[in-house]
Design a protein around this motif. Structure first.
Motif, mmCIF file in Angstrom:
data_model
loop_
_atom_site.group_PDB
_atom_site.id
_atom_site.type_symbol
_atom_site.label_atom_id
_atom_site.label_comp_id
_atom_site.label_asym_id
_atom_site.label_seq_id
_atom_site.Cartn_x
_atom_site.Cartn_y
_atom_site.Cartn_z
ATOM 1 N N SER A 147 0.819 -1.162 0.142
ATOM 2 C CA SER A 147 -0.024 0.104 0.048
ATOM 3 C C SER A 147 1.035 1.432 -0.058
ATOM 4 N N SER A 148 0.405 2.373 -0.474
ATOM 5 C CA SER A 148 1.210 3.516 -0.597
ATOM 6 C C SER A 148 1.294 4.099 0.676
ATOM 7 N N ALA A 149 0.277 3.867 1.730
ATOM 8 C CA ALA A 149 0.101 4.437 2.937
ATOM 9 C C ALA A 149 1.022 3.700 4.056
ATOM 10 N N ALA A 150 1.546 2.419 3.760
ATOM 11 C CA ALA A 150 2.232 1.560 4.586
ATOM 12 C C ALA A 150 3.730 1.371 4.121
ATOM 13 N N GLY A 151 4.652 0.980 4.958
ATOM 14 C CA GLY A 151 5.965 0.492 4.439
ATOM 15 C C GLY A 151 6.825 0.138 5.631
ATOM 16 N N ASN A 152 8.128 0.745 5.348
ATOM 17 C CA ASN A 152 9.062 0.501 6.368
ATOM 18 C C ASN A 152 9.520 2.105 6.704
ATOM 19 N N LEU A 153 9.725 2.086 7.903
ATOM 20 C CA LEU A 153 10.555 3.118 8.717
ATOM 21 C C LEU A 153 11.841 2.900 9.342
ATOM 22 N N THR A 154 12.831 3.323 8.862
ATOM 23 C CA THR A 154 14.325 3.089 9.095
ATOM 24 C C THR A 154 15.090 4.428 9.518
#
Length: 173
Positions: A147-154
């Motif tokens: 999804s464009s709203a979710a992902g990885n935060l690094t």
């Protein structure tokens, strides 16, 4: 009214009040959810610094309202507050972090109830937690898909990178 009747009514209201308060705290456990904690390294308030295309390159096939959705992230121990840019679509407001339950424990009807409850109360599923990064899904709590709203935060140095297949946004404090 006599004093005994008043005491009985007061006791009933008191028991009902504490019962309702206790019911809210046990709802998460009823659906198999466990609260998650974010790593200390990525906590804080982060502001959008730089945007670029994600792993799909410049031609993502998404409308502009879905690309680079966030301008500010506030990460605490158990919540993430998303502030979207004007005209963009993404997660909004204060979202609570809960771990996905094992699907094998529940019937399909119970899983559907859990998903509806998670969407209503803005639960986000953290499916990977490391020292300086987290991976999360959007508010469709029981479904793992891109999804464009979710992902990885690094976190890399003094920067926080939000990345998925469509976006690669850099945040600074």
């Amino acid at each position: 009214m006599n004093k005994k009747a008043l005491k009985l009514i007061f006791a009933f209201v008191l028991v009902l009040t504490f019962g309702l308060i206790g019911a809210k705290t046990t709802q998460a456990a009823a659906y198999g959810a466990k609260q998650q904690t974010t790593p200390k390294r990525i906590r804080g308030t982060w502001y959008l610094y730089k945007t670029s295309a994600g792993s799909y390159g410049k031609n993502t096939g998404l409308q502009k309202k879905y690309l680079h959705p966030y301008r500010k992230l506030r990460i605490t121990a158990h919540t993430i507050t998303f502030t979207t840019a004007h005209g963009k679509r993404g997660l909004k407001g204060n979202c609570k972090l809960y771990k996905l339950p094992k699907a094998s424990k529940f019937s399909s009807s119970k899983l559907m109830k859990a998903e509806k409850y998670g969407i209503k109360h803005k639960w986000i599923n953290l499916y990977r937690i490391k020292k300086s990064s987290i991976s999360f899904t959007d508010q469709n709590w029981l479904q793992l898909f891109q999804s464009s709203a979710a992902g990885n935060l690094t976190r890399t140095g003094s920067k926080l990178v939000f990345e998925n297949g469509f976006n690669r946004d850099t945040f600074r404090r």
